[in-house]
Design an enzyme around this catalytic site. Structure first.
Site, mmCIF file in Angstrom:
data_model
loop_
_atom_site.group_PDB
_atom_site.id
_atom_site.type_symbol
_atom_site.label_atom_id
_atom_site.label_comp_id
_atom_site.label_asym_id
_atom_site.label_seq_id
_atom_site.Cartn_x
_atom_site.Cartn_y
_atom_site.Cartn_z
ATOM 1 C CB ILE A 42 0.255 -4.004 -1.329
ATOM 2 C CG1 ILE A 42 1.507 -4.673 -0.785
ATOM 3 C CG2 ILE A 42 0.578 -2.974 -2.387
ATOM 4 C CD1 ILE A 42 2.240 -5.528 -1.812
ATOM 5 C CG HIS A 110 9.007 1.102 4.497
ATOM 6 N ND1 HIS A 110 10.188 0.420 4.318
ATOM 7 C CD2 HIS A 110 8.147 0.212 5.040
ATOM 8 C CE1 HIS A 110 10.048 -0.833 4.733
ATOM 9 N NE2 HIS A 110 8.810 -0.981 5.184
#
Length: 152
Positions: A42, A110
């Protein structure tokens, strides 16, 4: 999926668990299989900035052991495949890595996939800096995990 459906593999408070396991998010996922999901970051640090995450909740890269080498290698493969599907042809000009605790904003494993690395902005060059104590490349993590294997 609720916690009772998968008590060991899903954390209902974890945003990455929610994103990767919610069928309504399928259109936002660039890759989704039984084990891994990939989606856009994002706050992109490069023209192509994706995150590859395990669908089951896995802590940060510091919690991994030598048994997790294949997981990390598979995350890298998925990341490279997503880049290729998005017309990134120069796989030498990429940055693949993890933030090293305590420099993790989300404590769900991640892998950052950034390309082209040559187009990282000033702040991104700092945040995803090679050979820093807050960011480790996928290759460095794999080496570290393999070195931790006890000889049999």
């Amino acid at each position: 999926m609720s916690d009772s459906d998968n008590p060991t593999g899903y954390d209902s408070k974890c945003i990455f668990c929610k994103i990767s396991n919610n069928p309504e998010n399928d259109s936002d996922l660039l890759h989704c299989d039984e084990d891994l999901a990939c989606f856009k970051d994002i706050r992109p640090g490069a023209p192509h900035h994706y995150l590859v995450v395990p669908k089951k909740h896995v802590g940060n890269c510091k919690t991994l052991t030598s048994e997790d080498v294949q997981l990390v290698k598979t995350m890298v493969e998925v990341g490279k495949n997503v880049l290729q599907k998005n017309n990134v042809t120069d796989l030498e000009d990429v940055r693949l890595g993890f933030h090293w605790p305590p420099f993790c904003s989300i404590s769900h494993l991640h892998l950052h996939i950034l390309a082209p690395a040559s187009q990282l902005g000033f702040f991104s060059r700092m945040i995803y800096r090679l050979n820093s104590y807050w960011f480790i490349t996928a290759d460095q993590l794999i080496e570290r995990l393999e070195a931790s294997r006890t000889p049999s």
